[in-house]
Design an enzyme around this catalytic site. Structure first.
Site, mmCIF file in Angstrom:
data_model
loop_
_atom_site.group_PDB
_atom_site.id
_atom_site.type_symbol
_atom_site.label_atom_id
_atom_site.label_comp_id
_atom_site.label_asym_id
_atom_site.label_seq_id
_atom_site.Cartn_x
_atom_site.Cartn_y
_atom_site.Cartn_z
ATOM 1 N N ILE A 21 0.820 -1.206 0.000
ATOM 2 C CA ILE A 21 0.000 0.000 0.000
ATOM 3 C C ILE A 21 0.861 1.265 0.000
ATOM 4 C CG2 ILE A 21 -0.230 0.061 2.518
ATOM 5 C CD1 ILE A 21 -2.892 1.015 -0.120
ATOM 6 N N HIS A 232 1.343 -10.839 14.773
ATOM 7 C CA HIS A 232 0.149 -10.358 15.472
ATOM 8 C C HIS A 232 -1.012 -11.274 15.111
ATOM 9 C CE1 HIS A 232 -3.251 -7.795 16.408
ATOM 10 N NE2 HIS A 232 -3.518 -7.577 15.135
ATOM 11 N N TYR A 263 -9.475 -6.030 19.071
ATOM 12 C CA TYR A 263 -10.309 -5.256 18.154
ATOM 13 C C TYR A 263 -11.150 -6.217 17.315
ATOM 14 C CZ TYR A 263 -6.692 -6.204 14.565
ATOM 15 O OH TYR A 263 -5.805 -6.807 13.698
ATOM 16 N N VAL A 364 5.147 1.662 8.188
ATOM 17 C CA VAL A 364 3.931 2.436 7.939
ATOM 18 C C VAL A 364 2.742 1.486 7.888
ATOM 19 C CG1 VAL A 364 2.771 4.035 6.386
ATOM 20 C CG2 VAL A 364 5.281 4.104 6.603
ATOM 21 N N ASP A 552 15.983 25.432 17.135
ATOM 22 C CA ASP A 552 16.599 26.621 17.708
ATOM 23 C C ASP A 552 17.929 26.216 18.339
ATOM 24 O OD1 ASP A 552 15.478 25.229 19.848
ATOM 25 O OD2 ASP A 552 14.883 27.037 20.916
ATOM 26 N N THR A 554 21.763 27.546 20.413
ATOM 27 C CA THR A 554 22.630 28.545 21.044
ATOM 28 C C THR A 554 24.031 28.309 20.489
ATOM 29 O OG1 THR A 554 22.960 27.076 22.943
ATOM 30 C CG2 THR A 554 21.302 28.797 23.155
ATOM 31 N N GLU A 649 25.902 27.890 32.505
ATOM 32 C CA GLU A 649 26.072 26.506 32.093
ATOM 33 C C GLU A 649 27.561 26.227 32.101
ATOM 34 O OE1 GLU A 649 24.179 26.036 28.316
ATOM 35 O OE2 GLU A 649 22.149 26.297 29.131
#
Length: 815
Positions: A21, A232, A263, A364, A552, A554, A649
């Site tokens: 798929i 499974h 299920y 997937v 982000d 430093t 730090e």
């Protein structure tokens, strides 16, 4: 990101490995975007080649704690609902129903309804009587309620694969079955061809969509594929008298009985039942037989292993307990179907840097297949997907998380926990401990409560600080928000505000960037001005080419050609390495170094006596760095604070880390020094409005939307500059809960004028403020706007606040 001017100049030749798929969906998406030279190779027969797609029961539940997975599933439903083969629809929208038979599960269904509202999925928590109406076969007396999602349903996976195959073929793609891949050819670090037992196929891009054979294909390319196949159980009953009048394939919602890991779906007059309740059954991907070999072994297909009745017996009793109609029938057929799990349960997507042009679309499920295919196709054609994929990026796992043993252990645990009620802070238990900082022994002595992230053991609070809770007046917490929390965190936050505390910052990623071109490279890659003299530290952003926030950082300039970069994830290293010129060298130094955050109003009183250098504000200002000694230990000290207090730090090598900790600890005895954990840390950083990448913002967001425009210098060239727009219609918005006793945790929907308008990213109780602080993506709203946050079905009032909420003049940091 993945294309060069040379490859852009000519048509792309794409080879997709695997016609399940995912492979068929990808061929359809690629050809729909104009890349028509697409060849899909499949070792089995088409249209049912024998992988996971061929036996998938087709359940599509869209709602997920991951916004990305929910978006994948939403698109899969939309796309499959528009497809048909010979008049038969590829999606059957019968809806979905999840049952609760325990109070804990019912509460979790309310939480799931909150996710649905946050991500825009229709769903509601319904009564036991309504569950009985939707599923007459269940015993209503044991059901407390359910979560009904009317737009979920059944994907007819093989039909959907065929429909997309036909459409892609009409656009120029070709699908070749009975072609077993035997090798991946490459030259100069780029893929050049796929070799099969029936010839070679030249390629500019190769996508492994081979499912549980992914590790086999990956090994041919020299690329790790961190997934573990597991078997499974799935079974079908004999015809049921209660379904004797059924004419349609299915009429009732797909049903999940998660309290028993089960299920159900209809197969006309029979029920199909799947179970996650049994022991993990790992499968070696290198031992899975080919199609013809499987048939010779009397297997229906390579992905269908013999049914193990002993594993099924307890689940069958649970089925009969839920549905009395099953007590008079038996299982007619069953098999153990193989499919893939990763260490964190997410797909593995993206292009390998080790072999350019080699892509993964692995681990997937059918539920997310079309959404994944669209994202990967966009990534290949446009250079980036339209969705944030950082949770799925193939680079996300640390080196320590890539061993076969780790992948097997964590993949198996993901199987066990598929239907468990998982707290957002709950770590997987094995294998632990894996990565520890040099301070770990001292932290254990202080009674650290460890959680885990990125393989690192991370203290969240210390039992040694329990006495500091005396006199604290904290509101009582509900059972959910009290998990993985302690009032000690409030005491640690208060001590940080009033005295001084040590924080283990070792898990923060550290990169060393050196070379003649280092300054120009980093300045070009990031948004802020890095052309500052050595000894300066700059907060800056990594953007993609569309202006989205990739990360982000430093950046400390330690010498003219040497920088230390504080980054977030392995993807940051991967991104920088992809773009680095030959005169720039980038090294991940995290594992060989460590870091202590020393923060609080007495931080200077602690460190100044331990060094000959001047640590006064005038001599060592905010966002400055210097090499010095703390006692006998050489350190790189950076004047930074992620908690809104004075401090530094302190970085050193891993071998000296314990000595650094002990030196600080001994010197702090008379100052009331404590060790503090990440629970306090998160509260303090939210009071200051400091963002966490990957939680508060991703590449779906711009700096101006995220409130980070101050880190952007438009007067210089940098990646993504030309795509930036300063006008915004949504913002990362600070909220204060009105009730001092109310607490939320994140991902809850936010309602404006009674309508869902956004969702919470980060949340924590602000102990200094006496209110829970939340940040949420919302339309641009004025300060003091009243909103409501839905927490387990209850509407909690909150108010849009002005940030920063704490110390707006920055007087506590700059002193």
């Amino acid at each position: 990101m993945s294309s060069t001017p040379e490859t852009l100049a000519r048509p792309r030749r794409v080879v997709v490995i695997g016609a399940g798929i995912v492979g068929c969906s990808l061929a359809d998406e690629l050809t729909g975007l104009g890349w028509t030279d697409v060849t899909v190779l499949e070792q089995g027969p088409l249209p049912a080649p024998g992988g996971s797609t061929s036996h998938a029961p087709g359940l599509v539940f869209q709602t997920n704690p991951s916004k990305t997975l929910t978006e994948f599933a939403r698109y899969t439903v939309e796309k499959f609902d528009s497809l048909e083969v010979d008049g038969v629809p590829c999606f059957h929208p019968v809806g979905g129903l999840e049952l609760a038979t325990t109070p804990e599960r019912l509460a979790d269904l309310h939480r799931k309804a909150g996710w649905a509202a946050s991500w825009g999925i229709r769903g509601e928590v319904v009564s036991a009587a309504r569950c009985k109406e939707l599923w007459p076969l269940i015993d209503e007396s044991i059901v407390l309620g359910g979560f009904h999602t009317p737009d979920d349903g059944l994907a007819r996976a093989l039909l959907a694969a065929r429909a997309q195959m036909d459409r892609a073929t009409a656009r120029g793609a070709r699908f070749l079955d009975r072609h077993t891949v035997t090798g991946i050819e490459q030259e100069g670090g780029r893929v050049t061809a796929v070799v099969t037992d029936r010839g070679s196929f030249p390629a500019d891009h190769v996508v492994s969509a081979a499912g549980f054979w992914g590790p086999v294909v990956g090994r041919m390319a020299g690329v790790d594929v961190p997934l573990q196949p597991l078997a499974h159980q799935y079974a079908k009953t004999r015809p049921l008298p209660a379904l004797a009048d059924a004419t349609a394939e299915a009429e009732r919602p797909i049903l999940r009985f998660q309290d028993r890991d089960l299920y159900f779906r209809e197969h006309t007059d029979r029920l199909g039942i799947g179970s996650y309740a049994h022991r993990p059954l790992p499968v070696d991907p290198f031992a899975v037989p080919a199609y013809d070999e499987a048939r010779a072994r009397r297997m229906d297909m390579p992905s269908s292993y013999p049914f193990t009745a002993q594993d099924w017996a307890p689940s069958w009793e649970d089925c009969r307990g839920l549905m009395p109609a099953l007590r008079d029938t038996e299982i007619e057929t069953g098999f153990n179907g193989v499919f893939s799990f990763t260490p964190d349960g997410m797909p593995v997507l993206g292009e390998s840097r080790a072999l350019r042009g080699f892509w993964l679309a692995e681990a997937v499920w059918v539920t997310h297949s079309a959404g994944v295919a669209r994202a990967v196709a966009e990534w290949m054609v446009n250079g980036r997907p339209s969705l944030d994929l950082h949770e799925c990026d193939l680079t996300r796992f640390e080196e320590a998380q890539r061993s076969p043993a780790y992948i097997r252990d964590r993949g198996s645990q993901q199987f066990v926990e598929v239907y468990d009620v998982i707290h957002p802070l709950q770590p997987l238990e094995h294998p632990r401990p894996l990565r520890v900082s040099p301070f770990h022994a001292r932290q254990e002595q202080l009674g650290a409560y460890f959680l885990e992230g990125g393989g690192w053991e991370r203290p969240h609070w210390y039992e040694a600080n329990a006495a500091l809770t005396d006199g604290l007046d904290l509101p009582a917490r509900d059972a959910w928000s009290a998990r993985h929390w302690s009032p000690i965190a409030a005491a640690e936050a208060r001590t940080t505000r009033e005295k001084v505390a040590l924080y283990d910052m070792t898990p923060l990623r550290r990169l060393e960037v050196t070379g003649p071109g280092a300054l120009g490279f980093l300045d070009r890659m990031t948004t802020n001005n890095l052309r500052k003299k050595p000894g300066t530290v700059t907060y800056t952003l990594l953007l993609d080419h569309t202006g989205g926030i990739r990360s982000d950082l430093t950046v400390a300039r330690l010498a003219p050609d040497r920088f230390q970069v504080g980054a977030n994830s392995p993807a940051d290293l991967d991104w920088l390495l992809r773009h680095a010129p030959d005169d720039v060298h980038i090294t991940d130094i995290t594992s060989g170094t460590c870091c202590v955050g020393v923060w609080g109003p007495l931080a200077r009183d602690l460190v100044q006596p331990l060094t000959r250098d001047d640590f006064s504000h005038e001599a060592f200002g905010y966002f400055r760095a210097q090499r010095t000694y703390i006692g006998h230990v050489p350190v790189t000290a950076m004047r930074l604070s992620y908690v809104g207090e004075l401090g530094w730090e302190l970085y050193t090598t891993a071998d000296l880390g314990l000595r650094l900790w002990d030196t600080l600890w001994e010197a702090g005895r008379d100052l009331g020094l404590i060790a503090a954990g990440r629970s306090a840390f998160n509260s303090l950083r939210l009071e200051k409005g400091y963002r966490a990448w990957g939680v508060d913002m991703t590449d779906e967001h711009s700096p101006y939307e995220a409130g980070l425009g101050f880190a952007v210098r438009r007067d210089k060239e940098f990646v993504g500059r030309d795509a930036l727009r300063e006008d915004v219609t949504r913002r990362l918005t600070p909220l204060l809960l009105d009730d001092p006793a109310a607490v939320i945790l994140g991902k809850e929907p936010v309602y404006v004028d009674g309508t869902p308008a956004g969702y919470v990213t980060s949340a924590s109780y602000g102990y200094t403020l006496g209110r829970c602080v939340a940040y949420a993506w919302l339309p641009a709203l004025p300060t003091k706007t009243a909103v409501h946050i839905e927490y387990f079905g209850e509407k909690v009032p909150a108010t849009v606040a002005e940030e920063p909420l704490f110390d707006p003049r920055m007087t506590r940091i700059r002193r």
